[in-house]
Design a protein around this motif. Structure first.
Motif, PDB file in Angstrom:
ATOM      1  N   GLU B 131       4.767   0.627  -4.615  1.00 20.78           N
ATOM      2  CA  GLU B 131       5.758   0.611  -3.527  1.00 20.78           C
ATOM      3  C   GLU B 131       5.094   0.286  -2.198  1.00 20.78           C
ATOM      4  O   GLU B 131       5.658  -0.414  -1.357  1.00 20.78           O
ATOM      5  CB  GLU B 131       6.432   1.975  -3.397  1.00 20.78           C
ATOM      6  CG  GLU B 131       7.532   2.245  -4.387  1.00 20.78           C
ATOM      7  CD  GLU B 131       8.027   3.688  -4.298  1.00 20.78           C
ATOM      8  OE1 GLU B 131       8.651   4.138  -5.254  1.00 20.78           O
ATOM      9  OE2 GLU B 131       7.761   4.359  -3.264  1.00 20.78           O
ATOM     10  N   GLU B 135       5.917  -2.169   0.979  1.00 19.82           N
ATOM     11  CA  GLU B 135       6.075  -1.583   2.310  1.00 19.82           C
ATOM     12  C   GLU B 135       5.149  -2.264   3.330  1.00 19.82           C
ATOM     13  O   GLU B 135       5.534  -2.478   4.472  1.00 19.82           O
ATOM     14  CB  GLU B 135       5.804  -0.064   2.253  1.00 19.82           C
ATOM     15  CG  GLU B 135       6.280   0.670   3.483  1.00 19.82           C
ATOM     16  CD  GLU B 135       6.400   2.185   3.277  1.00 19.82           C
ATOM     17  OE1 GLU B 135       6.462   2.644   2.120  1.00 19.82           O
ATOM     18  OE2 GLU B 135       6.434   2.898   4.298  1.00 19.82           O
ATOM     19  N   SER B 136       3.955  -2.611   2.899  1.00 16.12           N
ATOM     20  CA  SER B 136       3.021  -3.228   3.856  1.00 16.12           C
ATOM     21  C   SER B 136       3.468  -4.651   4.214  1.00 16.12           C
ATOM     22  O   SER B 136       3.252  -5.118   5.335  1.00 16.12           O
ATOM     23  CB  SER B 136       1.591  -3.197   3.317  1.00 16.12           C
ATOM     24  OG  SER B 136       1.317  -4.340   2.548  1.00 16.12           O
ATOM     25  N   SER B 139       6.161  -4.103   6.693  1.00 19.43           N
ATOM     26  CA  SER B 139       5.561  -3.616   7.934  1.00 19.43           C
ATOM     27  C   SER B 139       4.913  -4.769   8.720  1.00 19.43           C
ATOM     28  O   SER B 139       5.094  -4.887   9.929  1.00 19.43           O
ATOM     29  CB  SER B 139       4.522  -2.552   7.583  1.00 19.43           C
ATOM     30  OG  SER B 139       3.948  -2.033   8.745  1.00 19.43           O
ATOM     31  N   ILE B 152      11.796   0.547   7.761  1.00 20.44           N
ATOM     32  CA  ILE B 152      10.927  -0.092   6.768  1.00 20.44           C
ATOM     33  C   ILE B 152      10.907   0.663   5.445  1.00 20.44           C
ATOM     34  O   ILE B 152      10.956   0.087   4.370  1.00 20.44           O
ATOM     35  CB  ILE B 152       9.495  -0.244   7.329  1.00 20.44           C
ATOM     36  CG1 ILE B 152       9.500  -1.349   8.397  1.00 20.44           C
ATOM     37  CG2 ILE B 152       8.512  -0.581   6.225  1.00 20.44           C
ATOM     38  CD1 ILE B 152       8.246  -1.395   9.235  1.00 20.44           C
ATOM     39  N   ARG B 153      10.851   1.970   5.539  1.00 21.04           N
ATOM     40  CA  ARG B 153      10.814   2.783   4.325  1.00 21.04           C
ATOM     41  C   ARG B 153      12.091   2.604   3.495  1.00 21.04           C
ATOM     42  O   ARG B 153      12.033   2.429   2.275  1.00 21.04           O
ATOM     43  CB  ARG B 153      10.615   4.257   4.708  1.00 21.04           C
ATOM     44  CG  ARG B 153      10.531   5.205   3.530  1.00 21.04           C
ATOM     45  CD  ARG B 153       9.241   5.019   2.759  1.00 21.04           C
ATOM     46  NE  ARG B 153       9.257   5.762   1.499  1.00 21.04           N
ATOM     47  CZ  ARG B 153       8.639   5.383   0.385  1.00 21.04           C
ATOM     48  NH1 ARG B 153       7.923   4.262   0.361  1.00 21.04           N
ATOM     49  NH2 ARG B 153       8.703   6.112  -0.699  1.00 21.04           N
ATOM     50  N   THR B 156      12.224  -0.740   1.889  1.00 21.18           N
ATOM     51  CA  THR B 156      11.349  -0.756   0.705  1.00 21.18           C
ATOM     52  C   THR B 156      12.077  -0.216  -0.518  1.00 21.18           C
ATOM     53  O   THR B 156      12.112  -0.847  -1.579  1.00 21.18           O
ATOM     54  CB  THR B 156      10.091   0.107   0.950  1.00 21.18           C
ATOM     55  OG1 THR B 156       9.389  -0.408   2.078  1.00 21.18           O
ATOM     56  CG2 THR B 156       9.172   0.083  -0.263  1.00 21.18           C
TER      57      THR B 156
END
Lengths: 195, 195
Positions: B131, B135-136, B139, B152-153, B156
Motif C-alpha cells: 500500500e 501512497e508514495s 504523495s 492521500i491516505r 490510496t
DNA sequence: GTCTATATGCTGATAGAC
DNA sequence: GTCTATCAGCATATAGAC
C-alpha cells in the motif's frame, strides 16, 4: 391473561441470531460451532434447534435480512433531482449504511461461498438488484451528459468496491470524522464517474 | 550418483501446495480438511506431514509467497518518469498481477482471520508495505502538484479497493478485453486521484 | 423451553509397518 | 516416501426427560 413480556422464546431467538452474527463475523461460518453459539447465548447446543432448523439457515437468514434492510433503507432515502445529486445521495448512503453494520457487511461478503446453491441464488439476486440502483444513476447521468464515464458497468463496479472498501479501514474516533470521509469519497466517486 | 529427477519428494511438495491453494480458495481454509487435500494430491492424509508441519503453516506459506511475489514483481516493473506515469504503471500492474492469480488473491483477502497472530503480523506488514508504494506515488504527485486528491491516505485505500475489485467480476472471454479494462480503470484511477 | 445424553461421523495429527 | 491404524476430541443434529 396478558402474555408475560420477555418470555424466553421472545428473547432467545434474537439472541441466537446476534450471537451467530458476532461469531460468524469474527471467526467465519465454517470455524464456528453450534456449541460456541449456544455458549454465547447461555443455553445448551440442543436448544438452538428451537430457533433455527440448522446452521445453514442461520447464515442464510442473517444475509437475507441484511440485504433486505439495505433495499428498504435505500428506498427510504430522498431522491436527488439530478443524476449528480443522486450519485451523491447514493455514495453517502452506502458508506453510512455499511459503516453502521460492519458485522453484517463482513458476513455478506465473506460467507457467500458457504451458502448452499439455492440460498446463494437468492442472496446474489438481492445484491445485483442493489448494484442496478447505482448503475441506473450512472446511466441516467450518461444520457443527461452529466457524466463521462467510459463504461457504465465498470464504473458501477469500481464505485461499489471503492465505497465498500471504507469498511476495511475506517475506525470510529480515528483521524477523520465520518462526515469528512463521506465528503472525500463523494468527491472521488464524482470524478471517477466523470462528472 | 545423480539424484533421480522427479523423485516423489520433488513433485509431491508442490502438488500439496497447489491442492491446498485450490481447495482453500474454493471452500475456505476452515472448511477444508487435510484428508481432502491428501485426496486431491492422491496420497493418504498422513503423508502430507512430510511436506508441512501443520495446516496453519500451509496457509501461511501460501499467503507469504503470494505477497513476496507481489513485491518482487512490482520491484521489477519499469518506473515511470512522472507521478502520473507511475500511477498508470501501478494501476495496470496491479490489475494484471491480480487477475493472473485469482486463487492467491482470494485467499490473501479471505483467510486473514484464520492466521494465528504471529503469522497475521507478518502478512499484514507485507500488505502495508505494498500500500505504501501507491501512497508514495500519490504523495509525490501531490508535491509536484500533478494530483489534487483531497486526502492521500483515503485515495490510496480507495484506489486499491477499486483495482482489486476487478477480480470479483472479471471473466476471461467476457465483454471487455483485459487491456480495455486496464485502460478504463487507469482513467478512473487518474481522475479519482485528481490528476 | 431447556436440559442431558447420545448417534454418527469427521477432525488434525502421530506411530510404526513396509 | 507412503501407507494403515489409531488417538483424542469435536462436529451437527436428534430423542426424550423434566
Amino acid at each position: 391473561m396478558a402474555r408475560k413480556t420477555g418470555s424466553h422464546s421472545d428473547i432467545t431467538g434474537p439472541l441466537v441470531r446476534e450471537a451467530a452474527q458476532r461469531l460468524f463475523a469474527r471467526y467465519g461460518y465454517a470455524a464456528v460451532s453450534m456449541r460456541q453459539i449456544a455458549a454465547e447465548v447461555g443455553v445448551q447446543a440442543g436448544a438452538l434447534y428451537l430457533y433455527t432448523p440448522d446452521k445453514q439457515t442461520l447464515l442464510f437468514n442473517l444475509m437475507k435480512t441484511h440485504l433486505e434492510e439495505l433495499h428498504s433503507a435505500w428506498a427510504a432515502e430522498p431522491k436527488g433531482e439530478t443524476p449528480q445529486d443522486r450519485l451523491e445521495v447514493f455514495s453517502r448512503f452506502h458508506i453510512r449504511f455499511h459503516l453502521d453494520r460492519p458485522e453484517e457487511v463482513f458476513i455478506a461478503y465473506m460467507e457467500l461461498r458457504n451458502l448452499e446453491p439455492e440460498n446463494f441464488a437468492v442472496i446474489e439476486s438481492l445484491r445485483r438488484a442493489y448494484e442496478a440502483e447505482l448503475e441506473s444513476i450512472l446511466s441516467d447521468g450518461h444520457t443527461a451528459e452529466e457524466f463521462r464515464a467510459p463504461d457504465i458497468r465498470l464504473a458501477t463496479m469500481a464505485i461499489i468496491a471503492m465505497l465498500t472498501g471504507v469498511n476495511t479501514w475506517y475506525r470510529e474516533g480515528g483521524r477523520l470524522s465520518r462526515d469528512r470521509v463521506e465528503r472525500i469519497y463523494c468527491d472521488m466517486v464524482r470524478r471517477a464517474a466523470g462528472a
